[in-house]
Design a protein around this motif. Structure first.
Motif, PDB file in Angstrom:
ATOM      1  N   THR A  36       0.831  -1.197   0.000  1.00  0.00           N
ATOM      2  CA  THR A  36       0.000   0.000   0.000  1.00  0.00           C
ATOM      3  C   THR A  36       0.870   1.253   0.000  1.00  0.00           C
ATOM      4  OG1 THR A  36      -0.114  -0.008   2.415  1.00  0.00           O
ATOM      5  CG2 THR A  36      -1.834  -1.196   1.226  1.00  0.00           C
ATOM      6  N   ARG A  37       0.240   2.399   0.008  1.00  0.00           N
ATOM      7  CA  ARG A  37       0.920   3.697   0.049  1.00  0.00           C
ATOM      8  C   ARG A  37       1.882   3.871  -1.130  1.00  0.00           C
ATOM      9  NH1 ARG A  37      -0.963   7.608   3.343  1.00  0.00           N
ATOM     10  NH2 ARG A  37       1.139   8.484   3.455  1.00  0.00           N
ATOM     11  N   GLN A  38       1.522   3.338  -2.275  1.00  0.00           N
ATOM     12  CA  GLN A  38       2.431   3.342  -3.417  1.00  0.00           C
ATOM     13  C   GLN A  38       2.895   4.752  -3.796  1.00  0.00           C
ATOM     14  OE1 GLN A  38       3.771   0.799  -4.876  1.00  0.00           O
ATOM     15  NE2 GLN A  38       2.483  -0.991  -4.580  1.00  0.00           N
ATOM     16  N   SER A  39       2.027   5.730  -3.677  1.00  0.00           N
ATOM     17  CA  SER A  39       2.372   7.079  -4.136  1.00  0.00           C
ATOM     18  C   SER A  39       3.352   7.797  -3.218  1.00  0.00           C
ATOM     19  CB  SER A  39       1.101   7.922  -4.290  1.00  0.00           C
ATOM     20  OG  SER A  39       0.460   8.087  -3.034  1.00  0.00           O
ATOM     21  N   THR A  40       3.402   7.398  -1.963  1.00  0.00           N
ATOM     22  CA  THR A  40       4.289   8.078  -1.005  1.00  0.00           C
ATOM     23  C   THR A  40       5.251   7.122  -0.304  1.00  0.00           C
ATOM     24  OG1 THR A  40       2.591   7.876   0.732  1.00  0.00           O
ATOM     25  CG2 THR A  40       2.633   9.929  -0.539  1.00  0.00           C
ATOM     26  N   LEU A  41       5.236   5.861  -0.694  1.00  0.00           N
ATOM     27  CA  LEU A  41       6.077   4.879  -0.001  1.00  0.00           C
ATOM     28  C   LEU A  41       7.555   5.221  -0.134  1.00  0.00           C
ATOM     29  CD1 LEU A  41       6.127   2.280   1.650  1.00  0.00           C
ATOM     30  CD2 LEU A  41       6.181   0.990  -0.496  1.00  0.00           C
ATOM     31  N   HIS A  42       7.957   5.805  -1.267  1.00  0.00           N
ATOM     32  CA  HIS A  42       9.365   6.153  -1.444  1.00  0.00           C
ATOM     33  C   HIS A  42       9.816   7.167  -0.397  1.00  0.00           C
ATOM     34  CE1 HIS A  42       7.143   9.208  -3.617  1.00  0.00           C
ATOM     35  NE2 HIS A  42       8.233   9.952  -3.750  1.00  0.00           N
ATOM     36  N   LEU A  43       8.937   8.084  -0.008  1.00  0.00           N
ATOM     37  CA  LEU A  43       9.274   9.055   1.029  1.00  0.00           C
ATOM     38  C   LEU A  43       9.422   8.382   2.386  1.00  0.00           C
ATOM     39  CD1 LEU A  43       6.811  11.944   0.048  1.00  0.00           C
ATOM     40  CD2 LEU A  43       9.214  11.716  -0.577  1.00  0.00           C
ATOM     41  N   VAL A  44       8.507   7.489   2.707  1.00  0.00           N
ATOM     42  CA  VAL A  44       8.551   6.782   3.986  1.00  0.00           C
ATOM     43  C   VAL A  44       9.808   5.919   4.084  1.00  0.00           C
ATOM     44  CG1 VAL A  44       7.348   5.140   5.474  1.00  0.00           C
ATOM     45  CG2 VAL A  44       6.028   6.789   4.142  1.00  0.00           C
ATOM     46  N   LEU A  45      10.142   5.219   3.013  1.00  0.00           N
ATOM     47  CA  LEU A  45      11.315   4.348   3.027  1.00  0.00           C
ATOM     48  C   LEU A  45      12.613   5.161   3.059  1.00  0.00           C
ATOM     49  CD1 LEU A  45      10.191   1.607   0.486  1.00  0.00           C
ATOM     50  CD2 LEU A  45      10.216   1.470   2.990  1.00  0.00           C
ATOM     51  N   GLN A  46      12.607   6.319   2.411  1.00  0.00           N
ATOM     52  CA  GLN A  46      13.780   7.191   2.481  1.00  0.00           C
ATOM     53  C   GLN A  46      14.003   7.641   3.925  1.00  0.00           C
ATOM     54  OE1 GLN A  46      15.911   7.757   0.122  1.00  0.00           O
ATOM     55  NE2 GLN A  46      16.479   9.894  -0.131  1.00  0.00           N
ATOM     56  N   ALA A  47      12.923   8.005   4.596  1.00  0.00           N
ATOM     57  CA  ALA A  47      13.023   8.400   5.998  1.00  0.00           C
ATOM     58  C   ALA A  47      13.514   7.242   6.858  1.00  0.00           C
ATOM     59  CB  ALA A  47      11.663   8.891   6.499  1.00  0.00           C
ATOM     60  N   ALA A  48      13.043   6.035   6.557  1.00  0.00           N
ATOM     61  CA  ALA A  48      13.475   4.865   7.312  1.00  0.00           C
ATOM     62  C   ALA A  48      14.972   4.610   7.119  1.00  0.00           C
ATOM     63  CB  ALA A  48      12.674   3.638   6.892  1.00  0.00           C
ATOM     64  N   ALA A  49      15.456   4.782   5.883  1.00  0.00           N
ATOM     65  CA  ALA A  49      16.882   4.580   5.612  1.00  0.00           C
ATOM     66  C   ALA A  49      17.717   5.632   6.328  1.00  0.00           C
ATOM     67  CB  ALA A  49      17.138   4.624   4.105  1.00  0.00           C
ATOM     68  N   LEU A  50      17.282   6.881   6.318  1.00  0.00           N
ATOM     69  CA  LEU A  50      17.993   7.926   7.031  1.00  0.00           C
ATOM     70  C   LEU A  50      18.048   7.640   8.525  1.00  0.00           C
ATOM     71  CD1 LEU A  50      16.516  11.069   5.230  1.00  0.00           C
ATOM     72  CD2 LEU A  50      18.921  10.356   5.182  1.00  0.00           C
ATOM     73  N   THR A  51      16.928   7.174   9.074  1.00  0.00           N
ATOM     74  CA  THR A  51      16.884   6.854  10.497  1.00  0.00           C
ATOM     75  C   THR A  51      17.804   5.689  10.827  1.00  0.00           C
ATOM     76  OG1 THR A  51      14.584   7.605  10.599  1.00  0.00           O
ATOM     77  CG2 THR A  51      15.357   6.261  12.421  1.00  0.00           C
ATOM     78  N   GLU A  52      17.859   4.697   9.943  1.00  0.00           N
ATOM     79  CA  GLU A  52      18.756   3.557  10.163  1.00  0.00           C
ATOM     80  C   GLU A  52      20.213   4.012  10.182  1.00  0.00           C
ATOM     81  OE1 GLU A  52      19.791  -0.155  11.153  1.00  0.00           O
ATOM     82  OE2 GLU A  52      17.704   0.445  10.847  1.00  0.00           O
ATOM     83  N   LEU A  53      20.580   4.884   9.256  1.00  0.00           N
ATOM     84  CA  LEU A  53      21.951   5.395   9.215  1.00  0.00           C
ATOM     85  C   LEU A  53      22.258   6.246  10.449  1.00  0.00           C
ATOM     86  CD1 LEU A  53      22.184   6.431   5.450  1.00  0.00           C
ATOM     87  CD2 LEU A  53      23.099   4.354   6.519  1.00  0.00           C
ATOM     88  N   LEU A  54      21.287   7.034  10.868  1.00  0.00           N
ATOM     89  CA  LEU A  54      21.462   7.864  12.057  1.00  0.00           C
ATOM     90  C   LEU A  54      21.569   7.000  13.306  1.00  0.00           C
ATOM     91  CD1 LEU A  54      21.470  10.807  13.139  1.00  0.00           C
ATOM     92  CD2 LEU A  54      18.988  10.633  13.338  1.00  0.00           C
ATOM     93  N   ARG A  55      20.729   5.977  13.379  1.00  0.00           N
ATOM     94  CA  ARG A  55      20.716   5.084  14.540  1.00  0.00           C
ATOM     95  C   ARG A  55      22.032   4.326  14.695  1.00  0.00           C
ATOM     96  NH1 ARG A  55      18.863  -0.081  15.978  1.00  0.00           N
ATOM     97  NH2 ARG A  55      18.722  -0.706  13.798  1.00  0.00           N
TER      98      ARG A  55
END
Length: 234
Positions: A36-55
């Motif tokens: 789901t969330r196909q139209s905005t999933l790229h934004l959510v996953l980008q945020a998740a990747a940034l958080t993983e790198l920060l963490r």
């Protein structure tokens, strides 16, 4: 639809450890059998990747900008393919804000977060991919889960972080909840649940640093742009 299946190579025994992988699986709707969330999933996953790198301490914040840090290889060991790719991009460019990086997440093409994360999950055996063509013309990739237990376990970790003792919440789970809430993943938390647990969610937000707030702003800007486009066309 003519589909050739690429099934998981092994049954899942554990849970993915990277936030982008977890968010991708949580975006899967078991009832509809699709992401789901196909139209905005790229934004959510980008945020998740940034958080993983920060963490992991692979990036740090300097004046509200993301800056790559030079660390030993142990810190980056086991990164999902997209987070590793994003780290390389951050190292190559001058510092930018978290919102800038989220807004630069590609929504199409080989480097889009969803595609790289999806391929990594398939390679590891967490999901299956079925390649085919819709209406015999348009290429499509259908995601399948070999079993519901992995996604169910991830959803359970979100519930535990919201309802269990705050002192026992793992920081990674706290960050996951913050991203789920900021990304508005209704497959995990619907609007009523977000309102119900608003107080706890606010306490969990710091585990994800400044990224969830930047994600919320990026989604709001995208929605505003979409609304304005409809008004012009309408």
């Amino acid at each position: 639809m003519d589909l050739l299946a690429k099934l998981p190579s092994k049954p899942p025994a554990d849970l993915p450890v990277n936030l982008p992988e977890k968010l991708y699986l949580l975006a899967y709707d078991p009832r509809r059998g699709r992401i789901t969330r196909q139209s905005t999933l790229h934004l959510v996953l980008q945020a998740a990747a940034l958080t993983e790198l920060l963490r992991r301490g692979l990036v740090r914040e300097e004046g509200r900008t993301a800056v790559a840090r030079v660390r030993d290889s142990a810190a980056s060991a086991g990164l999902d393919p997209y987070s590793a790719h994003l780290l390389g991009r951050i190292q190559e460019k001058r510092p930018h804000s978290w919102s800038w990086w989220i807004g630069r997440a590609p929504s199409v093409g080989r480097d889009q977060p969803a595609r790289r994360i999806r391929e990594g999950l398939a390679e590891a055996g967490w999901i299956g991919l079925q390649q085919g063509r819709a209406a015999g013309v348009f290429p499509v990739t259908r995601v399948t889960l070999d079993g519901p237990e992995v996604r169910a376990a991830l959803a359970a970790s979100v519930t535990a972080a919201l309802k269990g003792p705050l002192s026992r919440v793992d920081p990674a789970d706290a960050a996951l909840v913050a991203l789920v809430a900021a990304g508005r993943l209704r497959t995990v938390l619907d609007p009523k649940q977000r309102r119900e647990h608003r107080g706890r969610i606010e306490k969990l937000y710091p585990a994800a640093g400044p990224v969830p707030k930047a994600l919320g702003s990026a989604l709001a800007w995208r929605q505003a742009g979409h609304t304005a486009e409809i008004a012009v066309l309408g």
